[in-house]
Design an enzyme around this catalytic site. Structure first.
Site, short mmCIF file in Angstrom:
data_model
loop_
_atom_site.label_atom_id
_atom_site.label_comp_id
_atom_site.label_asym_id
_atom_site.label_seq_id
_atom_site.Cartn_x
_atom_site.Cartn_y
_atom_site.Cartn_z
N HIS A 51 0.82 -1.20 0.00
CA HIS A 51 0.00 0.00 0.00
C HIS A 51 0.86 1.25 0.00
O HIS A 51 2.04 1.21 0.34
CB HIS A 51 -0.97 0.04 1.20
CG HIS A 51 -0.32 0.04 2.55
ND1 HIS A 51 0.04 -1.10 3.21
CD2 HIS A 51 0.05 1.07 3.36
CE1 HIS A 51 0.58 -0.79 4.38
NE2 HIS A 51 0.61 0.52 4.50
N HIS B 55 3.98 7.07 3.92
CA HIS B 55 4.91 5.94 3.75
C HIS B 55 4.43 5.02 2.64
O HIS B 55 3.29 5.12 2.19
CB HIS B 55 5.09 5.15 5.05
CG HIS B 55 3.87 4.43 5.55
ND1 HIS B 55 2.99 5.00 6.45
CD2 HIS B 55 3.37 3.20 5.30
CE1 HIS B 55 2.02 4.14 6.73
NE2 HIS B 55 2.22 3.04 6.04
N GLU C 269 7.71 0.97 5.00
CA GLU C 269 7.18 -0.09 5.86
C GLU C 269 7.41 -1.42 5.15
O GLU C 269 7.17 -1.54 3.96
CB GLU C 269 5.68 0.14 6.08
CG GLU C 269 5.00 -0.90 6.96
CD GLU C 269 3.51 -0.63 7.17
OE1 GLU C 269 2.91 0.14 6.39
OE2 GLU C 269 2.95 -1.19 8.13
CO CO Z 1 1.22 1.19 6.35
#
Ligand code: CO
Length: 134
Positions: free
Chosen positions: A7, A79, A130
């Protein structure tokens, strides 16, 4: 080592406005807002054919995105999340390469109930990264 883009997370100052933008203007499939008190955010998931966008809005006093929104009043990309097959092996390889893992370096359970780690943005082209166990 990194796999799919899981994502892209976008911090937004107005979750309703951002949801309307993605649903009505961009024509995307969006979820209802999902409060995630453990992570200090409310999330709207935008489902795309090949990945997700997560619209993040602060929840509570200690939200990890509050400072970001103070600096970026209109919102912005917070992020990006890549999947890895083995998060501990990924962490060890990255540390050996000199990359900084945020926090105590131990994976935490992330927003999708899978182990995640965050990597220092200064080591990755100015982008908070991440990693999520696939
Ligand atoms: Co995230």
């Amino acid at each position: 080592m990194i796999g799919k883009l899981n994502h892209v997370a976008i911090a937004v100052p107005d979750l309703d406005a951002a949801t309307r933008l993605y649903r009505d203007t961009l024509g995307a499939k969006v979820s209802e807002p999902v409060p995630q008190p453990a992570h200090g955010v409310t999330v709207v998931f935008v489902e795309l054919p090949n990945t997700k966008v997560e619209l993040l809005h602060p929840l509570g006093d200690k939200s990890p995105i509050a400072a970001f929104l103070e600096k970026n009043a209109a919102g912005g990309i917070h992020h990006i999340c890549y999947e890895v097959d083995d998060i501990l092996a990924a962490r060890d390889r990255l540390k050996a390469e000199g990359a900084r893992v945020l926090g105590d370096g131990e994976p935490k359970i992330g927003a999708h109930d899978k182990p995640v780690l965050f990597l220092h943005p200064k080591d990755f082209c100015g982008t908070l990264v991440e990693l999520e166990q696939a």
